[in-house]
Design a protein around this motif. Structure first.
Motif, short mmCIF file in Angstrom:
data_model
loop_
_atom_site.label_atom_id
_atom_site.label_comp_id
_atom_site.label_asym_id
_atom_site.label_seq_id
_atom_site.Cartn_x
_atom_site.Cartn_y
_atom_site.Cartn_z
N PHE A 237 0.84 -1.19 0.00
CA PHE A 237 0.00 0.00 0.00
C PHE A 237 0.88 1.24 0.00
CE2 PHE A 237 -1.83 -3.53 2.24
CZ PHE A 237 -3.12 -3.64 1.76
N ARG A 238 0.66 2.11 -0.97
CA ARG A 238 1.44 3.35 -1.03
C ARG A 238 0.49 4.52 -1.30
NH1 ARG A 238 6.91 1.00 -4.14
NH2 ARG A 238 7.21 -0.66 -2.60
N ASN A 239 0.64 5.56 -0.48
CA ASN A 239 -0.27 6.70 -0.52
C ASN A 239 0.16 7.65 -1.63
OD1 ASN A 239 -2.23 8.53 0.10
ND2 ASN A 239 -1.73 8.66 2.27
N GLU A 240 -0.06 7.21 -2.85
CA GLU A 240 0.43 7.93 -4.02
C GLU A 240 -0.72 8.16 -5.00
OE1 GLU A 240 1.95 3.84 -6.29
OE2 GLU A 240 3.41 5.24 -5.45
N GLY A 241 -0.40 8.85 -6.09
CA GLY A 241 -1.41 9.15 -7.09
C GLY A 241 -1.89 7.90 -7.82
N ILE A 242 -2.99 8.08 -8.55
CA ILE A 242 -3.59 7.00 -9.33
C ILE A 242 -3.51 7.36 -10.80
CG2 ILE A 242 -5.74 5.74 -9.79
CD1 ILE A 242 -6.59 6.27 -6.92
N ASP A 243 -2.97 6.45 -11.61
CA ASP A 243 -2.96 6.65 -13.05
C ASP A 243 -3.02 5.29 -13.73
OD1 ASP A 243 -0.35 5.56 -13.06
OD2 ASP A 243 0.60 7.53 -12.97
N GLN A 244 -2.71 5.24 -15.01
CA GLN A 244 -2.85 3.98 -15.76
C GLN A 244 -1.94 2.88 -15.23
OE1 GLN A 244 -2.33 4.73 -19.97
NE2 GLN A 244 -4.53 5.02 -20.22
N ASN A 245 -0.82 3.25 -14.58
CA ASN A 245 0.13 2.24 -14.10
C ASN A 245 0.21 2.14 -12.58
OD1 ASN A 245 0.83 1.82 -16.78
ND2 ASN A 245 2.56 3.22 -16.71
N HIS A 246 -0.58 2.95 -11.85
CA HIS A 246 -0.46 3.00 -10.40
C HIS A 246 -1.83 2.87 -9.73
CE1 HIS A 246 3.31 5.01 -11.63
NE2 HIS A 246 3.79 4.53 -10.50
N ASN A 247 -1.89 2.04 -8.69
CA ASN A 247 -3.04 1.94 -7.82
C ASN A 247 -2.50 1.90 -6.39
OD1 ASN A 247 -6.08 1.43 -7.78
ND2 ASN A 247 -5.37 -0.19 -6.42
N PRO A 248 -3.10 2.63 -5.44
CA PRO A 248 -2.54 2.68 -4.08
C PRO A 248 -2.41 1.31 -3.41
CG PRO A 248 -4.17 4.39 -4.38
CD PRO A 248 -4.27 3.52 -5.58
N GLU A 249 -3.28 0.38 -3.76
CA GLU A 249 -3.23 -0.99 -3.25
C GLU A 249 -2.86 -1.89 -4.42
OE1 GLU A 249 -6.33 -4.31 -1.35
OE2 GLU A 249 -6.94 -2.24 -1.66
N PHE A 250 -1.74 -2.58 -4.32
CA PHE A 250 -1.27 -3.36 -5.47
C PHE A 250 -0.62 -4.65 -4.99
CE2 PHE A 250 2.01 -0.48 -4.10
CZ PHE A 250 3.19 -1.18 -4.20
N THR A 251 -0.45 -5.59 -5.92
CA THR A 251 0.07 -6.92 -5.59
C THR A 251 1.53 -7.03 -6.01
OG1 THR A 251 -2.12 -7.87 -5.89
CG2 THR A 251 -0.27 -9.40 -5.88
N MET A 252 2.36 -7.45 -5.07
CA MET A 252 3.80 -7.59 -5.32
C MET A 252 4.26 -9.00 -4.96
SD MET A 252 5.69 -5.02 -6.45
CE MET A 252 7.31 -5.34 -5.76
N LEU A 253 5.22 -9.47 -5.72
CA LEU A 253 6.00 -10.65 -5.35
C LEU A 253 7.35 -10.17 -4.84
CD1 LEU A 253 6.85 -13.70 -5.41
CD2 LEU A 253 7.64 -13.26 -7.75
N GLU A 254 7.74 -10.60 -3.65
CA GLU A 254 9.10 -10.36 -3.18
C GLU A 254 9.71 -11.69 -2.78
OE1 GLU A 254 10.67 -7.34 -0.85
OE2 GLU A 254 9.27 -5.77 -1.52
N LEU A 255 10.96 -11.90 -3.18
CA LEU A 255 11.65 -13.14 -2.83
C LEU A 255 13.11 -12.85 -2.50
CD1 LEU A 255 13.62 -14.28 -5.38
CD2 LEU A 255 11.38 -14.51 -6.43
N TYR A 256 13.68 -13.74 -1.68
CA TYR A 256 15.08 -13.61 -1.27
C TYR A 256 15.70 -15.00 -1.26
CZ TYR A 256 13.75 -8.93 -0.22
OH TYR A 256 13.28 -7.65 -0.36
N GLN A 257 16.97 -15.03 -1.69
CA GLN A 257 17.67 -16.31 -1.80
C GLN A 257 19.11 -16.15 -1.35
OE1 GLN A 257 17.51 -18.43 -5.64
NE2 GLN A 257 19.73 -18.65 -5.54
N THR A 258 19.57 -17.07 -0.50
CA THR A 258 20.97 -17.17 -0.16
C THR A 258 21.41 -18.62 -0.28
OG1 THR A 258 22.68 -16.67 1.48
CG2 THR A 258 20.58 -17.44 2.35
N PRO A 259 22.60 -18.89 -0.86
CA PRO A 259 23.47 -17.91 -1.49
C PRO A 259 22.83 -17.35 -2.77
CG PRO A 259 24.27 -20.12 -1.92
CD PRO A 259 23.14 -20.26 -0.95
#
Length: 491
Positions: A237-259
């Motif tokens: 969730f980011r309190n930012e503007g809304i346009d064709q590429n942005h929505n305040p609530e959005f879906t993200m994938l985050e991943l981390y790998q070691t090594p």
């Protein structure tokens, strides 16, 4: 009498006949997609919505739709008897019905279910938009997504593909040994990215909490704790503007790998895009916002400095001081809305002069440390870090680092960010003392990656607005009276 009044009258008549207009559960049904794979003579039961009716005396055809597709059905007076008359009198476009029958092909080759029995499952009390015009007003489509899904086959297919893409990404990561986790959405410190958060208050603890802008710092804590391959696929969730590429609530994938490092993240990113493209049925080249995008791998690579040189014809020596960068900005008629620091100007110049020209998938590598507070420095030139962003069709699609392991360097960068905040900069990465403590216990060499799922779906379904791929996008509130009535839509 208006059509809604006619339907309400039918509702009352059904009740008077002792017929439940909202049905009872019948469980022996299959999705329409299964029926469409059948052979003549196979028997099925289906529950779906009526989207058209075509009456021909003692023979009536209708179309049913569910989330998996469309099916033609036929009703015959000589098979159904009095039930045929009941259908003609009481069943309307929009009603949800149960049908049972056998499959055949018409003379024109149309697969059809010949109905042997049916029951009303839910009476539709408002007329649907006429199918040839549908829901033309995008505001109505987004506010009344249920109408959009009922009427628009393309919209329903986009969301089916969205579900398939998310499933394929999860299965890919599971196959690589990643563990899926859930980190806090309500956070005491909104850190892990440069963005303005949404704030709320917890009454029992009497503290402010923030909707997360990124799960990054929590996921890296898990790597410190020994979860060597970890991912989360969920809402930010980011309190930012809304346009064709942005929505305040959005879906993200985050991943981390070691090594791991950002080279590993580039390979995983290509794997993710390949898996998503395959299940969505996207061709190697897709058309998006008037651009032809070649999705074949390997993706292109340019360093941050090379991107300026090859695309904007600017040497790094033209940009490496505040005075020089400001002069380039003015020469190109670019105006700043953020504090005119060197890092903000460099980011703005990249956004305006470089990013729009990155059409085919391109990894831009090795960013300045000032705009990458969480990434590991390059030992041969510590002014830059091991970071990439992936751009496709002028959109940022992914962001990745070789993660910063040094707790002292990390704390110093947090402190630099806090100085910017004191100077009035709103979008900074806030100090998280506990995360610094976690780094002191030892973060192994780690690669981290974030991918914007909504934008990936946009690209692979050729949707030009992010609202078209989010089930319920964020919209300005309207009063109940302002919501468009279905009866006002084209009939």
């Amino acid at each position: 009498m208006e059509e809604r009044e006619v339907r309400l009258s039918k509702l009352e008549q059904l009740k008077q006949l002792g017929i439940d207009p909202f049905g009872v559960v019948i469980r022996d049904v299959v999705p329409i997609s299964k029926v469409r794979q059948a052979s003549d003579g196979d028997n099925f039961s289906v529950m779906a919505r009526v989207t058209s009716i075509r009456q021909h005396g003692k023979l009536t055809f209708a179309d049913l739709k569910d989330f998996t597709g469309r099916l033609q059905i036929s009703f015959r007076k000589d098979v159904l008897g009095d039930k045929y008359d009941f259908f003609k009198k009481f069943i309307d476009v929009g009603d949800v019905i149960y049908v049972r029958g056998s499959v055949y092909h018409t003379g024109r080759g149309e697969l059809t279910l010949d109905v042997e029995d049916f029951r009303l499952q839910s009476k539709c009390l408002r007329p649907l938009p006429e199918k040839w015009h549908g829901v033309k007003d995008p505001e109505v489509r987004y506010r009344q997504r249920y109408l959009d899904l009922i009427i628009d086959d393309d919209s329903r297919e986009r969301f089916r593909k969205r579900a398939d893409i998310i499933k394929a990404i999860r299965e890919l990561l599971w196959s690589k040994g990643f563990v899926e986790v859930e980190t806090p959405i309500l956070q005491p410190i909104p850190s892990g990215a440069s963005a303005k958060p949404f704030v709320t208050h917890h009454n029992a603890l009497d503290i402010d909490l923030y909707l997360r802008i990124a799960p990054e710092l929590y996921l890296k804590r898990l790597v410190v704790g020994g979860v060597h391959k970890v991912f989360e696929l969920g809402k930010n969730f980011r309190n930012e503007g809304i346009d064709q590429n942005h929505n305040p609530e959005f879906t993200m994938l985050e991943l981390y790998q070691t090594p791991g490092d950002y080279e590993d993240m580039m390979r995983i990113t290509e794997d993710i895009f390949s898996a998503a493209a395959q299940v969505s049925g996207a061709a190697e080249c897709v058309s998006f916002k008037g651009m032809t995008v070649n999705l074949s791998r390997p993706f292109k690579r340019l360093t941050f400095k090379e991107a300026f040189k090859h695309i904007a014809n600017l040497d790094w020596s033209d940009l490496d001081t505040l005075e020089k960068a400001t002069a380039v900005m003015k020469a190109n008629g670019i105006e700043m809305t953020k504090t005119p620091t060197w890092e903000n100007i460099i980011q703005k110049l990249f956004d305006e002069l470089v990013q729009p020209h990155l059409v085919d998938p391109t990894f831009v590598l090795d960013y300045p440390v000032e705009i990458s507070p969480l990434a590991k420095r390059k030992p041969d030139d510590p002014r830059f870090v091991y970071r990439f962003e992936l751009f496709v069709a002028g959109m940022e699609m992914a962001n990745a680092f070789s993660e910063l392991q040094d707790p002292f360097d990390q704390k110093a960068r947090f402190e630099e960010q806090m100085k910017l905040k004191e100077q009035g900069e709103e979008e900074v990465i806030l100090m998280d003392e506990d995360f610094v403590v976690a780094l002191e216990y030892g973060l192994p060499p780690t690669g981290g990656l974030g991918v914007g799922i909504d934008r990936l779906v946009m690209l692979l379904t050729e949707a030009e607005n992010i609202k078209d791929v989010i089930w319920f996008p964020t919209l300005r509130p309207k009063s109940t009276e302002a919501v468009v009535e279905i009866t006002e839509l084209d009939q």
